[in-house]
Design an enzyme around this catalytic site. Structure first.
Site, PDB file in Angstrom:
ATOM      1  N   ASP A 173       1.001  -1.027   0.134  1.00 17.64           N
ATOM      2  CA  ASP A 173       0.044  -0.036  -0.184  1.00 17.64           C
ATOM      3  C   ASP A 173       0.904   1.334   0.008  1.00 17.64           C
ATOM      4  O   ASP A 173       1.752   1.348   1.055  1.00 17.64           O
ATOM      5  CB  ASP A 173      -0.958   0.193   1.165  1.00 17.64           C
ATOM      6  N   ASP A 192     -13.301  -4.046  -1.965  1.00 14.86           N
ATOM      7  CA  ASP A 192     -13.127  -3.435  -0.824  1.00 14.86           C
ATOM      8  C   ASP A 192     -14.564  -3.832  -0.157  1.00 14.86           C
ATOM      9  O   ASP A 192     -15.504  -3.068  -0.286  1.00 14.86           O
ATOM     10  CB  ASP A 192     -12.595  -2.022  -0.384  1.00 14.86           C
TER      11      ASP A 192
END
Length: 253
Positions: free
Chosen positions: A12, A131
């Protein structure tokens, strides 16, 4: 060898640095993305995934530079997600070394983007990044979120996955927001539901905390397993995960 399970470290990235939080919040810096990607390549990772978690316009140049520098040193497939809004974005990422792209928010806003990317580059280039949060608001009990898990949509995660596959998505990256960063294990129910509906590979993401957590995700239906913080912190290596999978009878490279 038959079908092998891929082990994928996820980086990330925010402003050119690797970050990690819990349930997508309280991000803390974990290191240089190129250095970490090279470490995982050397450990035997099958792929690397970069997610630009702040994907704002002023940081796009940073991401392209990170991908370019990584591709010069890491010779396994690179998937890049975050801020991809057009086919031109995909073309530019491929130019600097990305093999696949992950799309999420932009595809929710305009589902035609999935078809456009698949038609131009092929379904194998396109990963739908989901997500997902548990929610009683939708029939399956799993709702799609955007903005790093902070905003719930009205989309049932299973319905959206089916539509995306029909439009040309070549893989599903299924990330459990509830499990993310908790190190309590993958959401096996979510993985199983996605496996049941999907004609394309399913990547399980969110919740890995021990080498013993990976095999259950594969048994639940994952074709690949993805983790971030447990690798960045040095708690486990890619090789240790593969050894644990192999010991459970899961085929790995």
């Amino acid at each position: 060898m038959g079908v092998v399970t891929r082990v994928i470290p996820c980086l990330d990235v925010a402003a050119g640095r690797v970050v990690k939080g819990v349930n997508f919040e309280n991000l803390r810096e974990m290191g240089d993305p190129v250095d970490l990607a090279r470490r995982y390549f050397e450990q035997g990772a099958d792929e690397i995934t970069f997610l630009d978690v702040t994907a704002t316009v002023d940081e796009r140049a940073t991401t392209y530079d990170v991908v370019r520098r990584t591709a010069e040193q890491v010779f396994i497939p690179l998937t890049v997600g975050g801020g991809i809004r057009t086919v031109d974005d995909v073309a530019r990422l491929q130019e600097v070394g990305a093999d696949k792209v992950g799309v999420n928010s932009a595809a929710i806003r305009r589902p035609e983007l999935i078809t456009e990317i698949a038609d131009r580059f092929g379904a194998q280039v396109l990963v739908l990044s989901l997500d997902v949060k548990r929610s009683p608001r939708v029939p399956s009990g799993f709702v799609v979120t955007t903005h790093g898990g902070r905003r719930e949509t009205d989309l049932d995660a299973l319905d959206w996955a089916r539509e995306a596959i029909a439009r040309g998505a070549g893989e599903l990256l299924v990330n459990s927001i509830d499990a993310d960063g908790t190190r309590q294990g993958f959401d096996l129910e979510l993985v199983g539901l996605m496996r049941d509906l999907s004609s394309v590979p399913v990547i399980a993401s969110g919740g890995a905390g021990d080498v013993s957590h990976f095999a259950p995700a594969v048994r639940a239906g994952a074709d690949a397993v993805l983790a971030a913080s447990v690798f960045h912190s040095g708690q486990m290596t890619v090789g240790e995960v593969k050894a644990a999978l192999s010991a459970e009878g899961v085929a790995v490279r």
